[in-house]
Design a protein around this motif. Structure first.
Motif, PDB file in Angstrom:
ATOM      1  N   GLN A 136      32.105-109.542 -51.713  1.00 52.06           N
ATOM      2  CA  GLN A 136      30.628-109.297 -52.726  1.00 52.06           C
ATOM      3  C   GLN A 136      30.887-109.988 -54.411  1.00 52.06           C
ATOM      4  O   GLN A 136      31.020-108.674 -55.391  1.00 52.06           O
ATOM      5  CB  GLN A 136      29.441-108.008 -53.049  1.00 52.06           C
ATOM      6  N   SER A 149      21.423-101.698 -50.861  1.00 51.36           N
ATOM      7  CA  SER A 149      21.797-100.602 -50.351  1.00 51.36           C
ATOM      8  C   SER A 149      21.671 -98.823 -51.562  1.00 51.36           C
ATOM      9  O   SER A 149      22.065 -98.538 -50.874  1.00 51.36           O
ATOM     10  CB  SER A 149      23.045-100.781 -49.662  1.00 51.36           C
ATOM     11  N   GLN A 181      19.267 -96.719 -50.691  1.00 50.36           N
ATOM     12  CA  GLN A 181      19.477 -95.709 -49.377  1.00 50.36           C
ATOM     13  C   GLN A 181      19.805 -94.856 -50.475  1.00 50.36           C
ATOM     14  O   GLN A 181      19.457 -93.482 -49.853  1.00 50.36           O
ATOM     15  CB  GLN A 181      20.638 -96.274 -48.489  1.00 50.36           C
ATOM     16  N   ARG A 226      24.007-111.867 -57.882  1.00 52.25           N
ATOM     17  CA  ARG A 226      26.085-112.495 -56.647  1.00 52.25           C
ATOM     18  C   ARG A 226      26.513-113.612 -58.195  1.00 52.25           C
ATOM     19  O   ARG A 226      25.327-114.668 -57.390  1.00 52.25           O
ATOM     20  CB  ARG A 226      26.296-112.330 -55.231  1.00 52.25           C
ATOM     21  N   GLN A 275      16.555-108.952 -51.165  1.00 54.77           N
ATOM     22  CA  GLN A 275      16.813-109.124 -49.918  1.00 54.77           C
ATOM     23  C   GLN A 275      15.950-107.377 -49.089  1.00 54.77           C
ATOM     24  O   GLN A 275      15.258-107.175 -50.079  1.00 54.77           O
ATOM     25  CB  GLN A 275      18.233-107.901 -49.832  1.00 54.77           C
ATOM     26  N   GLU A 305      16.036-103.926 -47.402  1.00 54.60           N
ATOM     27  CA  GLU A 305      16.754-102.950 -47.314  1.00 54.60           C
ATOM     28  C   GLU A 305      15.963-101.464 -46.374  1.00 54.60           C
ATOM     29  O   GLU A 305      14.573-101.689 -46.677  1.00 54.60           O
ATOM     30  CB  GLU A 305      17.408-101.733 -48.240  1.00 54.60           C
ATOM     31  N   PHE A 364      30.390-103.108 -41.727  1.00 55.03           N
ATOM     32  CA  PHE A 364      30.117-102.563 -43.522  1.00 55.03           C
ATOM     33  C   PHE A 364      30.143-100.813 -43.559  1.00 55.03           C
ATOM     34  O   PHE A 364      30.114-100.336 -43.057  1.00 55.03           O
ATOM     35  CB  PHE A 364      28.259-103.314 -42.845  1.00 55.03           C
ATOM     36  N   PHE A 371      28.882 -98.988 -45.588  1.00 51.98           N
ATOM     37  CA  PHE A 371      27.954 -97.926 -45.246  1.00 51.98           C
ATOM     38  C   PHE A 371      27.365 -97.529 -44.159  1.00 51.98           C
ATOM     39  O   PHE A 371      26.666 -96.123 -43.515  1.00 51.98           O
ATOM     40  CB  PHE A 371      27.127 -98.258 -46.362  1.00 51.98           C
ATOM     41  N   VAL A 372      27.656 -98.298 -43.314  1.00 53.17           N
ATOM     42  CA  VAL A 372      27.447 -98.025 -41.218  1.00 53.17           C
ATOM     43  C   VAL A 372      28.941 -97.595 -40.473  1.00 53.17           C
ATOM     44  O   VAL A 372      30.243 -98.308 -40.357  1.00 53.17           O
ATOM     45  CB  VAL A 372      26.603 -98.737 -40.733  1.00 53.17           C
ATOM     46  N   GLY A 415      21.754-107.666 -41.152  1.00 57.59           N
ATOM     47  CA  GLY A 415      23.378-106.520 -40.739  1.00 57.59           C
ATOM     48  C   GLY A 415      22.977-105.148 -40.954  1.00 57.59           C
ATOM     49  O   GLY A 415      22.306-104.804 -41.359  1.00 57.59           O
ATOM     50  N   ALA A 416      23.145-104.282 -39.767  1.00 61.41           N
ATOM     51  CA  ALA A 416      22.988-102.733 -39.247  1.00 61.41           C
ATOM     52  C   ALA A 416      24.145-101.638 -38.990  1.00 61.41           C
ATOM     53  O   ALA A 416      24.675-101.955 -38.799  1.00 61.41           O
ATOM     54  CB  ALA A 416      21.960-102.782 -38.539  1.00 61.41           C
ATOM     55  N   GLY A 417      22.990-100.639 -38.444  1.00 60.14           N
ATOM     56  CA  GLY A 417      24.605 -99.625 -37.884  1.00 60.14           C
ATOM     57  C   GLY A 417      23.625 -98.165 -38.870  1.00 60.14           C
ATOM     58  O   GLY A 417      22.524 -97.854 -39.257  1.00 60.14           O
ATOM     59  N   ALA A 435      20.239 -97.804 -40.467  1.00 60.62           N
ATOM     60  CA  ALA A 435      20.113 -98.802 -42.088  1.00 60.62           C
ATOM     61  C   ALA A 435      19.750-100.040 -41.458  1.00 60.62           C
ATOM     62  O   ALA A 435      20.995-100.511 -40.593  1.00 60.62           O
ATOM     63  CB  ALA A 435      21.236 -98.307 -42.668  1.00 60.62           C
ATOM     64  N   PHE A 436      19.524-101.173 -42.472  1.00 58.34           N
ATOM     65  CA  PHE A 436      19.740-102.207 -42.373  1.00 58.34           C
ATOM     66  C   PHE A 436      19.282-103.159 -43.369  1.00 58.34           C
ATOM     67  O   PHE A 436      18.692-102.565 -44.022  1.00 58.34           O
ATOM     68  CB  PHE A 436      18.949-102.941 -40.810  1.00 58.34           C
ATOM     69  N   GLY A 437      19.628-104.428 -43.662  1.00 53.85           N
ATOM     70  CA  GLY A 437      19.624-104.898 -44.553  1.00 53.85           C
ATOM     71  C   GLY A 437      19.375-106.126 -44.181  1.00 53.85           C
ATOM     72  O   GLY A 437      20.140-107.198 -43.255  1.00 53.85           O
TER      73      GLY A 437
END
Ligand code: DAH
Length: 359
Positions: A167, A183, A186, A208, A221, A223, A261, A263-264, A298-300, A325-327
């Motif tokens: 990023q 994120s 969160q 970005r 996004q 989240e 990711f 964070f997950v 993306g998730a987890g 979580a997911f994004g």
């Protein structure tokens, strides 16, 4: 104008008559309302030709004056009447020509004001929010100018972590960035709420250093985060399956591919079966290009490090709290749904593009 040359009664009356007759003839020629006023002043006004003649009354014997006065009044009345008549004639003419020149064709169809529409990104965002709010998710937002700490460290991306290369970041000042993802919300949600469940959806712009046909320096996004006692991966799967069916069609399937990711843990990339070829992966399918699957988010399961960062008690094993979580990228979903090939179309404000999204 001078007093009657001979100063006689007959002479004065004749003089008044000749002035009045000439005036009446002139009046018939007067073609504008403005010229009538000038005319009135010139003949009947204090210094007008009539008054000039009547100034001679002083030299006339008193017994003769009434006859002259009567004649003068008579002519004055006739002139006034003629002036009024001419005035209404000219006014009528003016009105008629005005009506002619300012004619309105009431049979013409009216011009409709152009109808506006919500931007496809807004439409898509609202649609997604609607789906998740049916599952009890509350919408919450965070700032687009965010601390570097919440954007990275707090969601388990340390300063020297290779994930930071994923990023490229706009810095707004020391320790302050334009958030590169949603994120950090969160962390804000967990810290602020402090009780369970935390079940939030957070839409918004992210930034970005990217710019090409599929990347924009600003995009959107959403989240999602659900933290509670006993939240499992199967809940994540169920929620995402519901989402996919509501957005892409009731026969949609999803699959989770292991991914990373920070964070997950575990983390996954989530694909939805192609709504264009019903997941068959048809050779010529323009949407999935023959794979049968579309990557959508993306998730987890929330990494324990985030609970620690949110201030939960590590010793008690975060009191049995777990979460997922997911994004997802809103533009990507909108592009898939509407088969938009170039991301930049979203930001150009071209009405030929935007008017296709009227409800
Ligand atoms: N923040 C990630 C990104 O911007 C997207 C994401 C992936 C968010 C996985 C999540 C997640 O919450 O669990 O690429």
């Amino acid at each position: 104008m001078s007093v009657s040359p001979d100063g006689s009664v007959a002479g004065m009356i004749a003089q008044l008559k000749s002035i009045a007759e000439k005036a009446l003839a002139d009046l018939a020629q007067a073609s504008t309302l403005e010229s009538l006023d000038e005319f009135r002043v010139a003949v009947l006004g204090k210094k007008g030709s009539f008054s000039e003649v009547l100034k001679g009354l002083g030299g006339i014997p008193a017994s003769d004056r009434p006859a002259i006065g009567a004649a003068a009044n008579d002519w004055k009345r006739k002139l006034e009447e003629a002036l009024d008549a001419r005035k209404s004639e000219l006014e009528e003419k003016r009105l008629a020509s005005q009506l002619e020149s300012e004619r309105i064709d009431i049979s013409l169809p009216s011009r409709q004001p152009p109808a506006g529409a919500l931007h496809p990104i807004t439409q898509t965002t609202r649609k997604i929010i609607q789906v998740f709010s049916r599952l009890g998710f509350d919408v919450t937002t965070g700032p687009e100018i965010e601390t570097e700490f919440l954007t990275f460290e707090a969601v388990n991306i340390p300063k020297d972590h290779p994930a930071r290369d994923m990023q490229d970041t706009f810095f707004a000042g020391p320790g302050v960035v334009l958030r590169t993802h949603t994120s950090p919300v969160q962390m804000r949600a967990m810290r602020e709420k402090g009780e369970w469940p935390v079940r939030i959806l957070s839409p918004g712009a992210v930034y970005r250093c990217d710019d090409d046909a599929t990347h924009s320096p600003m995009f959107h996004q959403i989240e999602g985060l659900w933290v509670d006692h006993g939240v499992k991966m199967s809940h994540l799967k169920g929620v995402l399956e519901f989402f996919a069916r509501e957005i892409f069609g009731s026969d949609s399937k999803i699959r989770l591919r292991p991914s990373y990711f920070p964070f997950v843990e575990p983390g996954a990339e989530v694909d939805v079966s192609c709504f264009n070829c019903s997941g068959r992966g048809d050779d010529g399918c323009r949407v999935c290009r023959g794979s049968g699957w579309l990557e959508i988010l993306g998730a987890g399961m929330v990494h324990p490090r985030l609970f620690e960062m949110a201030g939960f008690d590590k010793k008690s094993g975060y009191a049995g709290l777990t979460g997922f979580a997911f994004g997802l990228g809103v533009e990507r979903i909108a592009m898939l749904l509407h088969r938009i090939s170039d991301l930049r179309l979203m930001y150009q404000g071209d009405l030929r593009f935007l008017s296709q999204f009227r409800a």
